[in-house]
Design a protein around this motif. Structure first.
Motif, PDB file in Angstrom:
ATOM      1  N   SER A 705      19.568  55.083 -23.759  1.00 31.83           N
ATOM      2  CA  SER A 705      18.935  55.872 -24.813  1.00 31.83           C
ATOM      3  C   SER A 705      17.490  55.425 -24.976  1.00 31.83           C
ATOM      4  O   SER A 705      17.152  54.257 -24.748  1.00 31.83           O
ATOM      5  N   TYR A 706      16.650  56.366 -25.362  1.00 34.22           N
ATOM      6  CA  TYR A 706      15.224  56.119 -25.558  1.00 34.22           C
ATOM      7  C   TYR A 706      14.875  56.376 -27.021  1.00 34.22           C
ATOM      8  O   TYR A 706      15.442  57.275 -27.666  1.00 34.22           O
ATOM      9  N   THR A 727      23.224  51.769 -23.181  1.00 28.12           N
ATOM     10  CA  THR A 727      24.387  52.153 -23.981  1.00 28.12           C
ATOM     11  C   THR A 727      25.657  52.205 -23.142  1.00 28.12           C
ATOM     12  O   THR A 727      26.694  52.684 -23.614  1.00 28.12           O
ATOM     13  N   GLY A 728      25.593  51.708 -21.925  1.00 30.53           N
ATOM     14  CA  GLY A 728      26.752  51.680 -21.050  1.00 30.53           C
ATOM     15  C   GLY A 728      27.489  50.364 -21.120  1.00 30.53           C
ATOM     16  O   GLY A 728      27.201  49.503 -21.970  1.00 30.53           O
ATOM     17  N   ASP A 729      28.414  50.174 -20.195  1.00 31.14           N
ATOM     18  CA  ASP A 729      29.256  48.978 -20.225  1.00 31.14           C
ATOM     19  C   ASP A 729      29.040  48.081 -19.011  1.00 31.14           C
ATOM     20  O   ASP A 729      29.886  47.242 -18.708  1.00 31.14           O
ATOM     21  N   MET A 730      27.930  48.260 -18.305  1.00 30.29           N
ATOM     22  CA  MET A 730      27.625  47.375 -17.197  1.00 30.29           C
ATOM     23  C   MET A 730      26.124  47.135 -17.117  1.00 30.29           C
ATOM     24  O   MET A 730      25.314  47.959 -17.566  1.00 30.29           O
ATOM     25  N   THR A 731      25.753  45.999 -16.576  1.00 27.67           N
ATOM     26  CA  THR A 731      24.341  45.703 -16.368  1.00 27.67           C
ATOM     27  C   THR A 731      23.778  46.669 -15.323  1.00 27.67           C
ATOM     28  O   THR A 731      24.389  46.893 -14.279  1.00 27.67           O
ATOM     29  N   GLY A 765      24.241  46.996 -24.052  1.00 30.22           N
ATOM     30  CA  GLY A 765      23.784  46.859 -25.426  1.00 30.22           C
ATOM     31  C   GLY A 765      22.366  46.343 -25.578  1.00 30.22           C
ATOM     32  O   GLY A 765      21.810  46.357 -26.682  1.00 30.22           O
ATOM     33  N   GLU A 766      21.729  45.904 -24.482  1.00 29.85           N
ATOM     34  CA  GLU A 766      20.385  45.337 -24.591  1.00 29.85           C
ATOM     35  C   GLU A 766      19.356  46.423 -24.859  1.00 29.85           C
ATOM     36  O   GLU A 766      19.367  47.485 -24.237  1.00 29.85           O
TER      37      GLU A 766
END
Length: 945
Positions: A705-706, A727-731, A765-766
């Motif tokens: 997300s921006y 907003t995903g679940d992986m780096t 989440g970063e």
């Protein structure tokens, strides 16, 4: 360390500035010695202890042509990473391998001819693989990073000396030595020069190489732009190296000069310092230069200028200071770090184009791997020899296990039958002791290519089943069951003697030509047909042999068998970099070869969970609507297969971005020789259609997300900040891109234009704040009315997103600038090439040394429009400067002609200009329309009261 003594000449004194040392060495050289320095292969000057030297070492994506070296992804793949830090590290690794190889082989040169910064304007260009992007700013960013790596970071001594290729406006192989790129001033300054300029200004470039083609009717090797633009961008001495054979082309193919002495003198005076011609034989170039000097076409000062530039590079490379050169002992070659970097680069170059959830593949997936590129690690003309290699199939075996991966190449299996009832037979390969097989059974290309000691093909009662691959346009390869390609050596015999298609002239390609009740088999490299003789199968003139094609199995049959048993199918399609699109040969279509389209349809017909993996040097137009996943990578070098497997499995999230527009159809493309990106609405900057995939596009396994956009203009720069959140679940990596668009421009401006980008890695989440600072000069356009750049005041959209079409944030700023003004035609007149609009015009050379003129294309009628011309209180006379033969008609605002200027008697040459005058009565501000009829050249139109 060598102690200086009173007898040590100043050029050997490392404590003196390079300029003084070069002055000293230059004055010690005789005229003959200086003349010898003009050729690519400079001989030693033994009386001064000066070693032999040569310009040129290919290093586009690894050290090329010198044997084994680390092979990185093709240049277009490096461009697809959008990662300047990565590309800088690749350049650093390549330059270290250059140094390490030179320590053992003095044929390896430190003057490296790379990178290629020609813009990828047209995707059918055969050398698409060599460029970085269609966008000048992305190209210059990647090129600057690579040259910085090649140069090294020592303040005095360079690790290698990079030369940019190919100056200028070079984007076609068709007639490349004789075609002229018509480049209007706006395109020249806003597009073609920009990629070179920003890279040169960054300070890590040692020189440039002119291209084979002409620009505006004048060969690049005598271009005034070398002096007017290139050398004005830096205070460093730049070494200009000719392209191979181009000095002779000035006479032999382009017929621009009558004698080689004239051509050599003109090129040297224009700025070419090192002549690459006649291979290692310097005698012809040196003789031409000497005769040009004797004829008064050159002065010794002209020769000194070129030699000085060469010496400047040699001093910077530490040649004369071996005890001080920090790179002299560099020995990093094929290190674990270089191997890891090759894999990292290959991973970052992969672009996920489409994904409806099929990817990444679960660990327990049963995979069918099919296609002509599935078990290949293809090299191109500018690759080194592989030390390590990994194909997609090998990478998937390693990652998923051989028991979960089933392979079908999908080639047609055929035998060739003679009219006598016998079949083409491939003799067995010699035993391993003869050197054909490597340690692990792999074919050794160094031993196989062009061999004449292997037995030629014969015929017998059963024959050999061959793998037939049609690479498109009827060009095919034939391969024996053990992997050896049928090839033709210098003696004309057909042998199974090549590891891969390759070479300057590919000897492994054929055409099947229908003939009566069978086919003729024509060898592409020689143009001759394949015949059966008593001593073996050969290519020959005369009566061709008729062959019957006996098909044992269609490739689609094998593909369907494995695809219907799999949980998912991966179809690997693409190109061989030596066939149908390479240096000397442009492509003719964006379409995949028909054989590969059939394989894709076959897989899809039995298994809807079919993904397409394109491994290619250029874009394709493929209908992807029915495919759940599509990805693309350039040929990725030695680690390509491992990288693809890691992305397909989800070990790595893809984050490559397209460096050029992927068009949906051939009909979307401009003419190959139409270099007017503005008028022709070319590249993402101006294209008004719907692309298959847009510039900057690339998907991820994560989502982003921006937000929080701020933009302000301050202190001569645009300052933009925003946030990006994983907003995903992986780096995963994301590539935020900053674009702009002039809201109400007075002239045609880009639909959107890249200003900056950054590749960032974010954990789940970063949230990261991204900041860009862009000089306001980036918003300027080339104002032909004033002959210079201008920032137009007005509103500009500031666009932030994940591609040129995927805009997530936007705002609008008003920028102050310099208002436009009508053209001051009373003071400057109209330079013919400074038009606003045109139809049917080609720009040509006003003289052989400087200036532009315009002429109708192929003798047709041409139209020129010059907007807002200010005639003040009035003019009474118009004068046109013309040459050739024809008519100039002048009208205002599209109305009836107000002046007709006929040149009824042709001038002696196209460069003998004359003035045509007529009375007019014009006042105020008007659009001037000029119509040109006939084969004339118009240089300038002036007005007087």
């Amino acid at each position: 360390m060598t102690e200086q003594t009173p007898s040590t000449p100043p050029f050997r004194d490392p404590h003196l500035p390079f300029a003084k040392r070069i002055d000293d060495l230059l004055q010690r050289l005789t005229l003959d010695e200086k003349l010898s320095f003009l050729h690519q292969f400079t001989p030693a000057v033994e009386r001064l202890g000066v070693a032999a030297w040569r310009t040129g070492q290919e290093a586009l994506h690894g050290v090329a042509w010198m044997g084994p070296a680390t092979v990185f992804p093709q240049a277009v793949g490096l461009g697809a990473t959008w990662n300047t830090d990565l590309v800088r590290r690749v350049g650093e690794a390549v330059s270290k391998e250059v140094r390490a190889m030179r320590a053992h082989d003095d044929r390896v040169g430190l003057n490296v001819w790379s990178p290629t910064v020609n813009l990828l304007r047209h995707p059918l260009w055969g050398r698409n693989e060599e460029g970085y992007s269609e966008d000048p700013r992305l190209t210059s960013a990647i090129a600057t990073a690579y040259t910085r790596g090649l140069r090294g970071d020592h303040p005095t001594y360079w690790r290698t000396a990079p030369v940019l290729k190919h100056w200028l406006a070079h984007n076609n192989e068709t007639d490349r030595a004789t075609s002229s790129s018509s480049v209007r001033p706006r395109v020249l300054h806003e597009y073609d020069l920009r990629a070179f300029r920003e890279t040169v200004e960054a300070g890590a470039v040692a020189g440039v190489m002119p291209a084979y083609n002409l620009v505006n009717g004048r060969p690049n090797h005598v271009s005034p732009y070398l002096r007017e633009h290139l050398r004005a961008w830096t205070d460093e001495e730049l070494l200009v190296c000719s392209d191979a054979g181009a000095p002779s082309n000035l006479v032999d193919h382009e017929h621009y000069f009558d004698t080689h002495e004239e051509a050599t003198a003109a090129a040297l005076i224009a700025g070419v310092d090192s002549f690459t011609d006649h291979g290692t034989d310097s005698s012809q170039i040196v003789d031409r230069a000497r005769k040009a000097y004797e004829q008064g076409l050159l002065t010794e000062a002209d020769i000194d200028t070129a030699v000085r530039r060469q010496l400047s590079v040699r001093f910077r490379l530490g040649e004369f200071d071996p005890h001080y050169d920090p790179h002299a002992g560099t020995g990093e070659f094929d290190t674990p770090a270089h191997r890891a970097l090759a894999r990292e680069a290959a991973e970052q170059a992969i672009v996920l184009l489409r994904n409806d959830g099929l990817l990444p593949l679960a660990p327990d997936t049963r995979i069918a791997v099919v296609g002509l590129l599935a078990d290949e690690c293809k090299l191109d003309w500018y690759s080194g020899t592989l030390i390590h290699r990994s194909t997609p199939l090998e990478g998937l075996y390693e990652r998923f296990g051989a028991d979960r991966v089933e392979f079908a190449e999908g080639v047609d299996r055929v035998r060739l039958k003679t009219s006598a009832g016998t079949f083409l037979h491939v003799p067995d390969a010699p035993a391993a002791a003869d050197g054909v097989r490597g340690a692990e059974g792999a074919l050794d290309p160094a031993l196989l290519a062009g061999r004449t000691d292997l037995p030629p093909l014969t015929t017998d009662a059963t024959g050999t089943e061959l793998a037939l691959v049609d690479w498109g346009e009827g060009v095919l390869t034939l391969r024996a069951p053990d992997g050896r390609y049928l090839s033709v050596a210098d003696d004309g015999y057909v042998r199974a003697s090549a590891d891969q298609p390759g070479g300057w002239i590919v000897q492994e390609t054929f055409r099947l030509e229908p003939h009566e009740h069978g086919h003729l088999l024509r060898h592409v490299g020689t143009g001759r047909h394949v015949c059966v003789a008593a001593d073996g199968v050969k290519v020959a003139d005369g009566d061709p042999h008729v062959w019957e094609l006996v098909i044992a199995e269609r490739g689609e049959e094998a593909v369907r068998r494995v695809a219907e048993r799999a949980d998912a199918v991966l179809v690997f399609a693409g190109n061989d970099p030596h066939i149908n699109g390479r240096e000397t040969e442009d492509r003719t279509t964006l379409r995949l070869p028909a054989q590969q389209e059939r394989l894709l349809r076959a897989a899809r017909s039995v298994n809807p969970r079919t993904a397409l993996a394109l491994v290619s040097a250029y874009p394709y137009a493929v209908d992807t609507t029915a495919l759940p996943a599509v990805l693309w990578t350039a040929h990725g070098g030695q680690a390509a297969g491992t990288a693809l497997a890691r992305v397909l499995s989800g070990d790595v999230s893809p984050a490559g971005r397209l460096p050029q527009t992927w068009y949906a159809d051939d009909a979307d493309l401009p003419g190959l020789l139409d270099y007017d990106v503005i008028g022709g609405r070319q590249t993402y900057l101006y294209f008004e259609g719907t692309p298959l995939f847009p510039f900057g596009h690339g998907l991820s396994y994560a989502s982003f997300s921006y937000g929080d956009l701020t933009a302000r203009a301050d202190g001569g720069s645009l300052h933009v900040t925003f946030t990006v959140t994983n907003t995903g679940d992986m780096t995963a990596d994301e590539v935020p891109q900053l674009y702009t668009r002039a809201v109400e421009p007075s002239v045609t401006r880009p639909r959107r234009e890249l200003l900056a980008h950054e590749r960032v890695t974010l954990t789940p989440g970063e949230k990261r704040e991204i900041s860009f600072e862009v000089p306001l000069s980036a918003f300027e356009f080339w104002d032909v009315a004033r002959g210079g750049p201008r920032l137009e005041p007005g509103s500009y959209d500031i666009l932030v997103g994940a591609s040129s079409e995927d805009v997530r944030l936007r705002t609008t700023l008003r920028l102050e600038g310099e208002p436009g003004a009508p053209r001051p035609v009373l003071r400057r007149g109209l330079e013919a090439a400074d038009f606003d609009e045109q139809s049917g015009v080609a720009i040509v050379d006003r003289t052989k040394t400087a200036g532009d003129a315009v002429t109708p294309q192929e003798g047709r009628t041409a139209e020129l429009v010059y907007r807002n011309c200010d005639f003040g209180d009035g003019v009474t006379r118009v004068v046109a400067t013309v040459a050739g033969e024809g008519v100039v008609e002048l009208s205002l605002n599209g109305g009836a002609p107000v002046a007709v200027l006929p040149l009824e008697t042709a001038t002696a040459t196209p460069y003998d200009y004359t003035s045509l005058g007529a009375g007019v009565a014009v006042a105020g501000v008007h659009d001037v329309h000029l119509r040109l009829r006939g084969p004339l050249r118009l240089a300038h139109v002036g007005f007087s009261g």
